[in-house]
Write an enzyme that holds these catalytic residues in place. Structure first.
Site, short mmCIF file in Angstrom:
data_model
loop_
_atom_site.label_atom_id
_atom_site.label_comp_id
_atom_site.label_asym_id
_atom_site.label_seq_id
_atom_site.Cartn_x
_atom_site.Cartn_y
_atom_site.Cartn_z
CB SER A 1 54.16 76.89 50.31
OG SER A 1 54.89 77.52 49.76
CE LYS B 1 53.84 78.42 55.93
NZ LYS B 1 53.26 78.27 54.58
CB SER C 1 56.18 79.31 52.50
OG SER C 1 54.83 78.71 52.36
#
Length: 558
Positions: free
Chosen positions: A222, A118, A198
């Protein structure tokens, strides 16, 4: 759709292994008498142990595997938009892994395995942007600790996954999966539906078979929400099990990273590599000496037999989700578990205290992160607000109300903030601990998500339900596992429980996965319209996989 695996996992790496390696891996010689044969390898179904067995046996190299995933990114991600950037050194890293395997053996079970990070996890090659144009010129002097551990274990970092900008902590009207740097990530099951959370790019990329493992982060939901919405497995571990050093923060009181994969065993393997103490993150110094180093030990399809599972149904909010939860309960019972309905108390009070605390903690932690990050970028939260106001892209679809609220928050030492954090954490820890003790439970199961809503940039997420807050605020482990579908849209269930009990939860999640076989690959449907998905598919539904062919060597959430 008969061609869904053509979109999903069927690609051919043509030529002999010598042709694959030539000019790319000069240090690794092709096996003698390498035949011009191809073997079936379904990347969507292949687990890390499957891939390691092939690489150990000479039937696959990390270079070939990495190239397969990079090709999939080029050919598939145009629909999903989950990969923000590929690592230009990925093939070289894979070549080095092949050399290491040949000369010294694998360093870990992640040797040669392609992993996406990420883009709030920094590396020297690809500093973290958090999806914000304000950090495009940020630099990194060292890798995030979790990235260092992955590299030390021999994993191949193939790139960065898109995310909700600033981990969904900028605006109350934000769209999950959108960032100014990466644009909008789509749910690969239905492309105009939202990937949630997210870690949206991480979840969508794993679902679309663009990496074997992706790393997500969670403050509240998330990791688990995008796992549920994209029919993958996600582990949100106990706070402190994985270092946050080098990860763009929201709050050190709740933030954690965790693995996202297509199978429980892959997440278990990745978790063991990611965990460990780090002097720069005091929370990791609380890891107990007895914490397991191998989370695959004792995994059994019969692992639910004799277990007591509390079910927090959250019933009535989403009829489609209710059907999947009921089917999941039946699967638990058929596998020998005792099911007890539970209700976790004080959720409204805990939630109000949580947001009060998070606003102040974000201001404190992001200011500290920016001050320690080299490069040309705003110096603090006030500078980020000013940057966004002047930028032509950042505020195109929604504002920065959360930033502005955080900027006006008192310091984290203010008694009101100290009290809010204490209230939130203690209420959620008691909600879990007291429920487990009162009913003699091994874990609590709850729906992870309702079916994904239609993405509407400029309007807030149409979020219906989630169950992440108790474990997120308590700092306790939580694992989301595919459970079923509402039409083509995935629904997951979460198993959460006591602090540091990752192993117990992984064993339960694995047995559930092996009992239900609920996951199936995405079909990249453009749209199912506004009406949603009325046809519910239960937890026991499966599909027949198709093969991917590799040229083989030697053959709302924050």
């Amino acid at each position: 759709m008969a061609t869904n695996r053509c979109l999903g996992t069927i690609f051919v790496l043509a030529g002999t292994i010598a042709g694959l390696i030539a000019g790319v891996v000069p240090a690794v010689a092709a096996p003698a008498h390498a035949p011009e044969l191809a073997v079936a390898l379904d990347l969507d179904l292949a687990t890390i142990p499957d891939l390691q067995a092939r690489m150990d046996g000479g039937g696959l190299t990390s270079v070939a595997l990495t190239q397969a995933y990079l090709r999939r990114i080029r050919e598939v991600d145009g629909m999903v938009n989950s990969v923000l950037a590929v690592n230009p050194q990925a093939v070289a890293e894979a070549a080095a892994s092949d050399v290491r395997r040949r000369d010294g053996g694998p360093r870990s079970a992640l040797e040669g395995i392609p992993v996406l990070l990420k883009d709030n996890v920094t590396t020297v090659q690809q500093p973290a942007t958090a999806g914000s144009r304000a950090l495009l010129k940020a630099r990194a002097e060292r890798d995030a600790e979790l990235a260092r551990r992955l590299k030390e274990a021999g994993a191949v970092i193939i790139g960065k996954a898109n995310l909700s900008e600033w981990a969904n902590f900028r605006s109350i009207n934000s769209s999950s999966g959108w960032s100014a740097v990466g644009g909008q990530t789509n749910n690969p099951y239905v492309l105009d539906r939202n990937p949630c959370g997210s870690s949206s790019g991480s979840g969508a990329a794993v679902a679309a078979t663009l990496a074997q493992v992706a790393i997500g982060t969670e403050t509240d939901g998330s990791i688990v929400c995008p796992s549920g919405a994209n029919s993958v497995v996600g582990i949100k571990p106990t706070l402190g099990l994985i270092s946050r050093s080098g990860v763009v923060p929201i709050s050190a009181e709740q933030d954690t990273a965790g693995p996202m994969t297509r199978s429980v065993i892959d997440s278990a393997i990745a978790l063991a590599v990611l965990q460990g103490s780090d002097p720069s993150d005091p929370a990791t110094l609380q890891i107990p000496p007895s914490q397991p180093q191998d989370y695959t030990a004792g995994l059994s399809p019969n692992g639910l037999s004799g277990k007591r599972i509390g079910v927090w149904r959250l019933a009535g909010l989403s009829p489609e989700t209710d059907v999947v939860v009921n089917a999941s309960v039946a699967a638990l019972q058929q596998a020998g578990a005792t099911v007890v309905d539970v209700d976790l108390p004080n959720q409204d009070e805990a939630g109000n205290a949580e947001i009060t605390a998070l606003l102040a903690e974000f201001k404190h932690d992001i200011n500290a992160y920016l001050a320690a990050t080299p490069g040309k970028h705003p110096a603090d939260l006030a500078g980020l607000i000013a940057f966004n106001s002047a930028d032509p892209v950042e505020l195109r679809f929604f504002g920065q109300e959360i930033f502005e609220f955080a900027q006006e928050s008192p310091p984290v030492t203010d008694p009101s903030i100290v009290a809010a954090r204490s209230t939130a954490t203690n209420l959620e820890r008691h909600a879990i601990d007291d429920t487990l003790a009162a009913q003699h439970l091994d874990a609590i199961m709850a729906p992870t998500n309702s079916p994904a809503w239609r993405t509407t940039l400029g309007r807030p997420d149409a979020f219906v339900l989630g169950s992440s807050s108790p474990a997120a605020v308590a700092g306790y482990p939580n694992i989301s596992v595919p459970a079923g579908f509402a039409g083509p849209l995935p629904v997951g269930v979460s198993f959460f429980g006591a602090r540091w009990n990752e192993l117990g939860l992984i064993r339960i999640a694995y047995a559930f996965e092996q009992t239900t076989h609920a996951r199936r690959p995405p079909q990249y449907i453009p749209s199912i319209g506004l009406a949603g998905a009325p046809d519910v598919i239960s937890a026991a539904t499966t599909t027949t996989p198709a093969a991917l062919t590799l040229a083989a060597p030697g053959s709302r959430a924050t």
